[in-house]
Design a protein around this motif. Structure first.
Motif, PDB file in Angstrom:
ATOM      1  N   PHE A  38       8.470   1.085   4.456  1.00  0.00           N
ATOM      2  CA  PHE A  38      10.003   0.161   3.228  1.00  0.00           C
ATOM      3  C   PHE A  38      10.433   1.541   2.579  1.00  0.00           C
ATOM      4  O   PHE A  38      11.889   1.105   1.889  1.00  0.00           O
ATOM      5  CB  PHE A  38       9.222  -0.455   2.302  1.00  0.00           C
ATOM      6  CG  PHE A  38       9.108  -1.629   3.126  1.00  0.00           C
ATOM      7  CD1 PHE A  38      10.480  -2.969   2.603  1.00  0.00           C
ATOM      8  CD2 PHE A  38       7.729  -2.319   3.330  1.00  0.00           C
ATOM      9  CE1 PHE A  38      10.044  -4.594   3.993  1.00  0.00           C
ATOM     10  CE2 PHE A  38       7.551  -3.677   3.787  1.00  0.00           C
ATOM     11  CZ  PHE A  38       8.646  -4.191   4.546  1.00  0.00           C
ATOM     12  N   GLY A  39      10.026   2.671   2.296  1.00  0.00           N
ATOM     13  CA  GLY A  39      10.470   3.242   0.968  1.00  0.00           C
ATOM     14  C   GLY A  39      10.144   3.311   0.175  1.00  0.00           C
ATOM     15  O   GLY A  39       8.586   3.253  -0.050  1.00  0.00           O
ATOM     16  N   GLU A  40      10.236   3.641  -0.572  1.00  0.00           N
ATOM     17  CA  GLU A  40      10.054   3.447  -2.139  1.00  0.00           C
ATOM     18  C   GLU A  40      10.736   2.210  -2.452  1.00  0.00           C
ATOM     19  O   GLU A  40      11.172   1.506  -2.374  1.00  0.00           O
ATOM     20  CB  GLU A  40      10.478   4.430  -3.828  1.00  0.00           C
ATOM     21  CG  GLU A  40      10.189   5.942  -3.271  1.00  0.00           C
ATOM     22  CD  GLU A  40      10.497   6.961  -3.958  1.00  0.00           C
ATOM     23  OE1 GLU A  40       9.771   7.453  -4.543  1.00  0.00           O
ATOM     24  OE2 GLU A  40      10.996   6.642  -4.265  1.00  0.00           O
ATOM     25  N   SER A  68       0.697  -1.243  -0.047  1.00  0.00           N
ATOM     26  CA  SER A  68      -0.811  -0.164   0.298  1.00  0.00           C
ATOM     27  C   SER A  68       0.691   1.275   0.206  1.00  0.00           C
ATOM     28  O   SER A  68       1.898   1.179   0.629  1.00  0.00           O
ATOM     29  CB  SER A  68      -1.105   0.157   1.193  1.00  0.00           C
ATOM     30  OG  SER A  68      -1.870  -1.027   1.186  1.00  0.00           O
ATOM     31  N   GLY A  69       0.272   2.795  -0.576  1.00  0.00           N
ATOM     32  CA  GLY A  69       1.200   3.413  -1.288  1.00  0.00           C
ATOM     33  C   GLY A  69       0.795   4.049  -1.785  1.00  0.00           C
ATOM     34  O   GLY A  69      -0.038   4.415  -2.232  1.00  0.00           O
ATOM     35  N   ALA A  70       1.473   5.119  -2.540  1.00  0.00           N
ATOM     36  CA  ALA A  70       1.194   6.100  -3.292  1.00  0.00           C
ATOM     37  C   ALA A  70       2.264   5.994  -4.511  1.00  0.00           C
ATOM     38  O   ALA A  70       3.180   5.724  -4.416  1.00  0.00           O
ATOM     39  CB  ALA A  70       1.442   7.695  -3.147  1.00  0.00           C
ATOM     40  N   ILE A  71       1.308   6.408  -5.542  1.00  0.00           N
ATOM     41  CA  ILE A  71       2.509   6.438  -7.098  1.00  0.00           C
ATOM     42  C   ILE A  71       3.445   6.890  -7.225  1.00  0.00           C
ATOM     43  O   ILE A  71       2.798   7.974  -7.176  1.00  0.00           O
ATOM     44  CB  ILE A  71       1.177   5.383  -8.257  1.00  0.00           C
ATOM     45  CG1 ILE A  71       1.119   4.768  -8.217  1.00  0.00           C
ATOM     46  CG2 ILE A  71       2.378   5.196  -9.026  1.00  0.00           C
ATOM     47  CD1 ILE A  71       1.463   3.270  -7.744  1.00  0.00           C
ATOM     48  N   SER A  72       4.573   7.143  -7.418  1.00  0.00           N
ATOM     49  CA  SER A  72       6.004   8.234  -7.584  1.00  0.00           C
ATOM     50  C   SER A  72       5.733   8.023  -9.085  1.00  0.00           C
ATOM     51  O   SER A  72       6.922   9.183  -8.947  1.00  0.00           O
ATOM     52  CB  SER A  72       6.749   7.844  -6.669  1.00  0.00           C
ATOM     53  OG  SER A  72       6.916   6.366  -6.101  1.00  0.00           O
ATOM     54  N   ILE A  75       5.800   2.517  -6.053  1.00  0.00           N
ATOM     55  CA  ILE A  75       5.104   2.237  -4.545  1.00  0.00           C
ATOM     56  C   ILE A  75       6.253   3.333  -3.240  1.00  0.00           C
ATOM     57  O   ILE A  75       7.130   2.623  -3.151  1.00  0.00           O
ATOM     58  CB  ILE A  75       4.294   1.786  -4.402  1.00  0.00           C
ATOM     59  CG1 ILE A  75       3.663   0.894  -5.588  1.00  0.00           C
ATOM     60  CG2 ILE A  75       3.445   2.064  -3.279  1.00  0.00           C
ATOM     61  CD1 ILE A  75       3.089  -0.562  -5.376  1.00  0.00           C
ATOM     62  N   ARG A  76       5.512   4.193  -2.709  1.00  0.00           N
ATOM     63  CA  ARG A  76       5.908   5.182  -1.990  1.00  0.00           C
ATOM     64  C   ARG A  76       4.991   4.666  -0.537  1.00  0.00           C
ATOM     65  O   ARG A  76       3.857   4.988  -0.690  1.00  0.00           O
ATOM     66  CB  ARG A  76       6.011   6.573  -1.871  1.00  0.00           C
ATOM     67  CG  ARG A  76       6.784   6.955  -0.686  1.00  0.00           C
ATOM     68  CD  ARG A  76       6.370   8.484  -0.590  1.00  0.00           C
ATOM     69  NE  ARG A  76       7.937   9.441  -1.938  1.00  0.00           N
ATOM     70  CZ  ARG A  76       8.517   9.505  -1.441  1.00  0.00           C
ATOM     71  NH1 ARG A  76       9.296   9.089  -0.596  1.00  0.00           N
ATOM     72  NH2 ARG A  76       9.459   9.931  -2.884  1.00  0.00           N
TER      73      ARG A  76
END
Length: 222
Positions: free
Chosen positions: A147-149, A110-114, A142-143
């Motif tokens: 885990f970071g990116e 889960s996260g934001a697509i960078s 994914i950010r």
């Protein structure tokens, strides 16, 4: 349940199978040839149906695990120099999908697509060492909160001729959700931080949105 990317192909295959079966029934002799044609048409339809199957899976959605983005077999676990986005060393975990595997790609975290980019390219066999950088592919980053990116690549192979990628830069995604599809192929690479603890082994079979690929290093080892 079948994936939406296969709806048109399934519909065409169904009508062609029905038409061929009816033509064979009334116009083909001898009987052994008629039955062979009908059986062959039905077999092809069944293979197409199984290829586009999309079993419903609900991921646990935990931030401290990276889940398999696809069904298949782990064919590589190695440290690589990633030059497209990260421009540093990453642990690459490669999952090969045979024609019999489910070919849905699922978000591994889960996260934001960078970052999300499509690259045209060659159609080398999926296990070729250069397929990650020379084949048709998409790269998604994914950010994540912990885990970071992290990154993953959908890679076409000798049979795969179309990659479908749903990831769009800036959107938030949920672990295990549908991220795309690779039609008639092939391989997905995960690109993880070097301090990730890999929890799978070479030649291990994994299940998308179910099998844990990596976890965080224990705090006392960081």
């Amino acid at each position: 349940m079948f994936h939406k990317e296969g709806q048109n192909i399934i519909l065409v295959a169904f009508f062609l199978c029905a038409a061929l079966t009816l033509v064979a029934q009334f116009y083909i002799e001898p009987i052994w040839l008629r039955i062979s044609i009908q059986a062959g048409a039905i077999l092809i339809l069944v293979l197409i149906l199984q290829f586009f199957r999309n079993p419903k899976r609900v991921a646990a959605r935990t931030f401290d695990e990276i889940l398999a983005p696809a069904d298949g077999k782990v064919v590589a676990i190695e440290e690589v120099e990633e030059t497209e986005y990260f421009k540093d060393k990453r642990i690459q975990v490669s999952i090969f999908m045979s024609p019999l595997n489910v070919h849905v790609t699922r978000f591994p975290a889960s996260g934001a697509i960078s970052y999300s980019k499509y690259h045209p390219g060659k159609y080398l066999v999926a296990w070729h060492p250069k397929s990650s950088t020379e084949n048709e592919r998409t790269t998604v980053v994914i950010r994540t909160p912990l885990f970071g990116e992290i990154g993953y690549r959908q890679i076409a192979g000798a049979m795969a001729r179309r990659i479908v990628n749903y990831a769009e830069e800036g959107e938030s995604v949920q672990q295990g959700a549908d991220a795309g599809f690779i039609k008639f192929g092939s391989r997905v690479d995960l690109l993880l931080p070097l301090d990730s603890v890999i929890t799978v082994k070479l030649n291990q079979k994994v299940v998308g949105a179910k099998t844990c690929i990596a976890t965080l290093a224990p705090e006392d080892e960081e």
